[in-house]
Design an enzyme around this catalytic site. Structure first.
Site, PDB file in Angstrom:
ATOM      1  N   LYS A 139       0.840  -1.196   0.000  1.00  0.00           N
ATOM      2  CA  LYS A 139       0.000   0.000   0.000  1.00  0.00           C
ATOM      3  C   LYS A 139       0.880   1.252   0.000  1.00  0.00           C
ATOM      4  O   LYS A 139       2.083   1.186   0.254  1.00  0.00           O
ATOM      5  CB  LYS A 139      -0.927  -0.005   1.229  1.00  0.00           C
ATOM      6  CG  LYS A 139      -0.187   0.028   2.561  1.00  0.00           C
ATOM      7  CD  LYS A 139      -1.138  -0.058   3.732  1.00  0.00           C
ATOM      8  CE  LYS A 139      -0.360  -0.033   5.053  1.00  0.00           C
ATOM      9  NZ  LYS A 139      -1.263  -0.055   6.216  1.00  0.00           N
ATOM     10  N   TYR A 144      16.373  29.818   6.998  1.00  0.00           N
ATOM     11  CA  TYR A 144      15.380  30.707   7.592  1.00  0.00           C
ATOM     12  C   TYR A 144      15.523  30.800   9.104  1.00  0.00           C
ATOM     13  O   TYR A 144      15.718  29.792   9.791  1.00  0.00           O
ATOM     14  CB  TYR A 144      13.966  30.214   7.267  1.00  0.00           C
ATOM     15  CG  TYR A 144      13.617  30.255   5.807  1.00  0.00           C
ATOM     16  CD1 TYR A 144      13.596  31.456   5.100  1.00  0.00           C
ATOM     17  CD2 TYR A 144      13.298  29.093   5.127  1.00  0.00           C
ATOM     18  CE1 TYR A 144      13.258  31.484   3.761  1.00  0.00           C
ATOM     19  CE2 TYR A 144      12.954  29.107   3.780  1.00  0.00           C
ATOM     20  CZ  TYR A 144      12.942  30.316   3.098  1.00  0.00           C
ATOM     21  OH  TYR A 144      12.618  30.343   1.763  1.00  0.00           O
TER      22      TYR A 144
END
Length: 374
Positions: A39, A266
């Site tokens: 999956k 940042y």
């Protein structure tokens, strides 16, 4: 895998032989049939290639979450039995039955929809899913009797064929899982009393299949283990005899020599302590590299380990490599097989406060998957 192909700045290399070998090992260890779970695009490894490798390693069935995933595997040429167990409310199963997809059934509505899609010539093939304590999908104990009786009725009419009965464990403790197993075995007996004779009984995924032999029954569903990752906090892949199948790597995109006090990324959460070299890595949270691992995620560049410096951005992050001799184009390995001296997916999971399942599964579509050629 020392350098990336020309023009490639990031990739996930998938070792399908490792997947096949892991399945062989797990099948020998458990001694029962293996349903290989692919999956979520094979936990990020590629569903079709993972399914093919697992079948080559001895898996007898493939497991996916939903019918769409199962049908995609059929279109990719996977013709082995495929089980799908999570369905939208009101789903119809006509195409699934036509393509020979086995259905996990959790309630009467799903059972009746499956029966409507089946016929005497092509009955819907079912695994009944039972809730035994996890609190998620599956028929509730109060509904077992009605589900079993109706399934047996549809089976007598030739519209369905019940070949499996299954549940899932919590991995909270051995005591919890063995209690769930006892509830499951009682339910199997009730199904038998109702006239059902499911050949496959499966409740164990990788964790229980390895830790609790009592839960192996005659079939196990193996997900994370086939990709060579450990479900345990205290045992590594190597401890379990497994080999990680995914290596995530990139090419250094830029190198910059900076002075002490240089802010990085940042917010300047990281500032350099002295004169140093910064290497730019073109992978970020848009590619599935967890931002939560900012300042902590490990990498290997030019044979040495380093950590992410500052915040991981959407497309890139920076590594402070000190005075190491690093150049544009050098390979950066985020994770792979730790026996080869590189960080592991588990190392990144620890850095991000999550689990290795999430680390590999979240690697995004922007990262090309290349199959390892030997």
């Amino acid at each position: 895998m020392s350098t990336l192909p020309a023009g490639v700045m990031r990739e996930a290399v998938i070792d399908v032989e490792a997947i096949a070998d892991n399945v062989r090992h797990l099948r020998r260890l458990t001694g029962v049939e293996v349903i290989a779970v692919v999956k979520a695009d094979g936990y990020g490894h590629g569903a079709a290639r993972s399914a093919a490798a697992a079948l080559a390693g001895g898996a007898t069935r493939i497991g996916v979450a939903d019918v769409a995933e199962a049908l995609a595997l059929r279109r990719a040429g996977i013709d082995a039995p495929i089980l799908a167990w999570l369905h939208a409310p009101g789903a119809s199963f006509g195409e699934a039955v036509e393509r020979g997809i086995e259905l996990g059934i959790s309630n009467l509505d799903q059972l009746n929809a499956a029966a409507a899609a089946g016929s005497g010539e092509r009955p819907a093939v079912l695994h009944l899913k039972l809730e035994t304590g996890l609190g998620r999908n599956g028929a509730s104990p109060a509904d077992y009797a009605a589900l079993f009786a109706e399934a047996a009725r549809w089976e007598r009419l030739g519209r369905v064929r019940v070949i499996g009965i299954f549940s899932h464990l919590s991995n909270a403790s051995a005591e919890d899982d063995l209690a769930a197993l006892a509830r499951f075995e009682d339910a199997v007996a009730a199904a038998s009393a109702a006239g059902l004779t499911p050949r496959l009984r499966h409740i164990a995924a990788t964790h229980a299949a390895l830790a609790l032999p009592q839960t192996r029954l005659n079939c196990v569903r193996i997900g994370i283990g086939i990709y060579g990752l450990s479900p345990f906090d205290d045992r590594s892949s190597a401890d379990l005899g497994l080999r990680p199948a995914m290596t995530l790597r990139a090419a250094v995109a830029a190198v910059r020599r900076v002075r002490a006090g240089q802010g990085v990324s940042y917010g300047y959460d990281y500032r350099t302590d002295g004169d140093t070299t910064l290497a730019l890595v073109p992978l970020g949270y848009a590619d599935g590299v967890p931002r939560q691992a900012s300042g902590a995620g490990p990498v290997r560049i030019a044979g040495e380990r380093h950590r992410v410096a500052g915040r991981i951005a959407m497309d890139q992050f920076v590594v402070d490599v000190g005075d190491a001799d690093v150049h544009v184009g050098d390979e950066v390995v985020l994770f792979g097989d730790p026996t080869l001296g590189v960080p592991s997916a588990t190392d990144w999971a620890i850095a991000a406060g999550t689990i290795n399942y999430e680390i590999v599964t979240r690697i995004g579509a922007r990262v090309p998957r290349h199959q390892l050629e030997r």
